[in-house]
Motif scaffolding. Structure first.
Motif, mmCIF file in Angstrom:
data_model
loop_
_atom_site.group_PDB
_atom_site.id
_atom_site.type_symbol
_atom_site.label_atom_id
_atom_site.label_comp_id
_atom_site.label_asym_id
_atom_site.label_seq_id
_atom_site.Cartn_x
_atom_site.Cartn_y
_atom_site.Cartn_z
ATOM 1 N N ILE A 95 -5.047 9.937 6.130
ATOM 2 C CA ILE A 95 -3.710 9.362 5.963
ATOM 3 C C ILE A 95 -3.741 8.227 4.933
ATOM 4 O O ILE A 95 -2.884 8.147 4.038
ATOM 5 C CB ILE A 95 -3.171 8.856 7.315
ATOM 6 C CG1 ILE A 95 -2.961 10.029 8.279
ATOM 7 C CG2 ILE A 95 -1.861 8.084 7.119
ATOM 8 C CD1 ILE A 95 -2.755 9.618 9.718
ATOM 9 N N ASN A 96 -4.745 7.359 5.045
ATOM 10 C CA ASN A 96 -4.853 6.226 4.123
ATOM 11 C C ASN A 96 -5.024 6.706 2.682
ATOM 12 O O ASN A 96 -4.404 6.160 1.757
ATOM 13 C CB ASN A 96 -6.033 5.348 4.530
ATOM 14 C CG ASN A 96 -6.155 4.097 3.694
ATOM 15 O OD1 ASN A 96 -5.317 3.197 3.758
ATOM 16 N ND2 ASN A 96 -7.206 4.024 2.888
ATOM 17 N N ALA A 97 -5.864 7.732 2.485
ATOM 18 C CA ALA A 97 -6.083 8.251 1.132
ATOM 19 C C ALA A 97 -4.803 8.863 0.564
ATOM 20 O O ALA A 97 -4.496 8.705 -0.626
ATOM 21 C CB ALA A 97 -7.208 9.287 1.141
ATOM 22 N N LEU A 98 -4.051 9.551 1.396
ATOM 23 C CA LEU A 98 -2.786 10.137 0.941
ATOM 24 C C LEU A 98 -1.778 9.056 0.561
ATOM 25 O O LEU A 98 -1.111 9.148 -0.479
ATOM 26 C CB LEU A 98 -2.192 11.020 2.047
ATOM 27 C CG LEU A 98 -2.939 12.313 2.386
ATOM 28 C CD1 LEU A 98 -2.304 12.979 3.608
ATOM 29 C CD2 LEU A 98 -2.947 13.264 1.203
ATOM 30 N N VAL A 99 -1.671 8.028 1.399
ATOM 31 C CA VAL A 99 -0.721 6.942 1.127
ATOM 32 C C VAL A 99 -1.112 6.197 -0.143
ATOM 33 O O VAL A 99 -0.276 5.930 -1.024
ATOM 34 C CB VAL A 99 -0.651 5.978 2.334
ATOM 35 C CG1 VAL A 99 0.165 4.736 1.979
ATOM 36 C CG2 VAL A 99 -0.029 6.673 3.540
ATOM 37 N N GLN A 100 -2.387 5.845 -0.269
ATOM 38 C CA GLN A 100 -2.825 5.130 -1.465
ATOM 39 C C GLN A 100 -2.710 5.993 -2.709
ATOM 40 O O GLN A 100 -2.413 5.486 -3.792
ATOM 41 C CB GLN A 100 -4.260 4.643 -1.282
ATOM 42 C CG GLN A 100 -4.387 3.505 -0.279
ATOM 43 C CD GLN A 100 -5.739 2.835 -0.328
ATOM 44 O OE1 GLN A 100 -6.747 3.462 -0.648
ATOM 45 N NE2 GLN A 100 -5.783 1.558 -0.005
ATOM 46 N N GLY A 101 -2.920 7.284 -2.554
ATOM 47 C CA GLY A 101 -2.776 8.188 -3.689
ATOM 48 C C GLY A 101 -1.350 8.274 -4.190
ATOM 49 O O GLY A 101 -1.112 8.698 -5.326
ATOM 50 N N ALA A 102 -0.392 7.873 -3.346
ATOM 51 C CA ALA A 102 1.013 7.838 -3.760
ATOM 52 C C ALA A 102 1.429 6.435 -4.188
ATOM 53 O O ALA A 102 2.626 6.162 -4.361
ATOM 54 C CB ALA A 102 1.908 8.318 -2.615
ATOM 55 N N GLY A 103 0.462 5.547 -4.351
ATOM 56 C CA GLY A 103 0.747 4.198 -4.839
ATOM 57 C C GLY A 103 1.098 3.193 -3.770
ATOM 58 O O GLY A 103 1.565 2.090 -4.093
#
Length: 421
Positions: free
Chosen positions: A185-193
């Motif tokens: 989840i964290n990687a997905l959120v950070q990947g969206a800025g």
């Protein structure tokens, strides 16, 4: 109390025993270095922690909260360093290693900057990086080719899910109700800025950012996979090990899978390995998928840091042992024997020179750590992780129109003491 007394006793040699609590990965290498790092003054002995990061934290936290003097050294998931340091449970690391860590945070020392960042708290160093983990996208080359994906270019989660579904393949992730699901989840959120939380130095007053465009984009990807024929049957209980067998199944085209660095050694043909040389040639790897097309992905940053317990009866010896078991050679051995990548550039160079890994894979690992996205560094991380797990699990229930908003409010309430986990 009886268990603590027994652990604190002398070893069979009659010398004081230093207990080193380790996670289950790389245990043969740990046992080797427990012997090599023992001295004429003390014996270093391995004590095995539970397999899950959450259970590891619970066991160590209980011991340290009770000021257990037998907890001398411990393997720490990077997200627990801030909590333990803030609680006063870790000895501060000083001297040349601390100096190198601080320099590395700025990109000038030997440690990978992503690894160095995990052991600092309140401008001090409280652990020593041992290995620096990250995730990449592993895949069957034949599956990607059949789907028409050019894996020499960045790929998105949407592309990966659609390609797997079109060709009868699957997408392997970690979505059980545990820490690795928060990693995804964290990687997905950070990947969206975005971020799960920001201003983490404010502690309970940190800003919760889940109810955002980035949070909704992350939720949309989880929903898309959960609703796709590319979802593996055990999606809601999947972990790092369950998807490994889907890469080379008895029938079918295999999978795309996000997972840690150990995967290469897991599939490398050898005695007792299920993978044939022909299958191994079909294994590919590339950078972690993008959440948003055209925006660089933020690969997860993990690994293990070595901390020295604040209540150890032998803090100087324990710190000496910690330096020994995080040596460059120990890092090289972990990489070559267990697939656990180094935390220093000098050790990475030796691993690359060994010829045991393709050079492009080694550089992918190293780049992913330095350009990746760490989980929030907070003394309240256990609360943050628990609250997210409570509202984002099961992945089949995730809805971009409601999950980010509801989970953001719940996390805020948990941090403010208005709700309990």
């Amino acid at each position: 109390m009886l268990a603590s007394t027994a652990l604190a006793a002398c070893s069979d040699s009659g010398k004081p025993r230093l207990n080193w609590y380790v996670n289950p990965d790389g245990v043969p290498v740990f046992e080797k270095y427990a012997k090599e790092c023992s001295t004429g003054e003390y014996d270093l002995e391995v004590q095995l922690l539970p397999s899950g990061a959450t259970d590891q934290r619970t066991q160590l936290a209980r011991r340290l909260a009770a000021e257990d003097s037998s907890t001398d050294l411990m393997n720490l998931d990077p997200v627990f360093v801030a909590e333990f340091a803030n609680a006063g449970w870790l000895q501060e690391v000083e001297g040349p290693i601390a100096d190198s860590v601080q320099q590395s945070v700025e990109g000038e020392g030997d440690y990978l900057s992503g690894a160095a960042e995990t052991v600092t708290w309140d401008d001090k160093v409280f652990a020593i990086p041992l290995w620096a983990n990250t995730q990449v996208l592993w895949y069957r080359k034949s599956l990607a080719e059949a789907a028409g994906l050019d894996m020499t270019k960045p790929v998105t989660w949407d592309q990966v899910i659609e390609a797997a579904a079109a060709e009868g393949g699957t997408v392997g992730v970690q979505a059980n109700k545990y820490e690795a699901y928060v990693v995804w989840i964290n990687a997905l959120v950070q990947g969206a800025g975005g971020d799960i939380v920001s201003d983490t130095e404010a502690g309970r007053d940190a800003k919760v950012d889940l109810d955002s465009d980035a949070g909704r984009k992350a939720a949309a990807i989880i929903q898309k996979l959960a609703d796709s024929p590319a979802a593996q049957p055990d999606l809601s209980v999947s972990n790092e090990g369950t998807s490994l067998g889907q890469m080379f199944p008895a029938e079918g085209p295999g999978e795309f899978m996000v997972n840690w660095t150990f995967v290469y050694k897991n599939y490398e043909p050898g005695d007792g390995k299920p993978t044939t040389p022909e299958q191994f040639k079909d294994l590919g790897w590339t950078r972690y998928p993008q959440t948003v097309a055209g925006e660089e992905s933020k690969p997860p940053v993990g690994g293990i840091d070595i901390g020295v317990g604040a209540y150890s009866e032998h803090p100087d010896w324990a710190m000496e042992a910690a330096e020994c078991i995080t040596s460059k050679q120990a890092q090289v051995d972990l990489a070559l024997d267990a697939g656990l990548m180094p935390s220093t550039n000098s050790a990475y160079d030796e691993v690359a020179a060994s010829g045991n890994y393709p050079k492009d894979l080694i550089e992918l690992f190293r780049t992913s750590v330095d350009e990746g996205g760490p989980r929030p560094k907070s003394a309240f991380y256990a609360m943050i992780s628990g609250a997210i797990q409570a509202r984002w699990h099961s992945p089949t229930s995730v809805d971009p129109d409601s999950t980010p908003e509801k989970s953001g409010k719940y996390l805020q309430d948990v941090l403010e003491g208005k709700s309990l986990l």
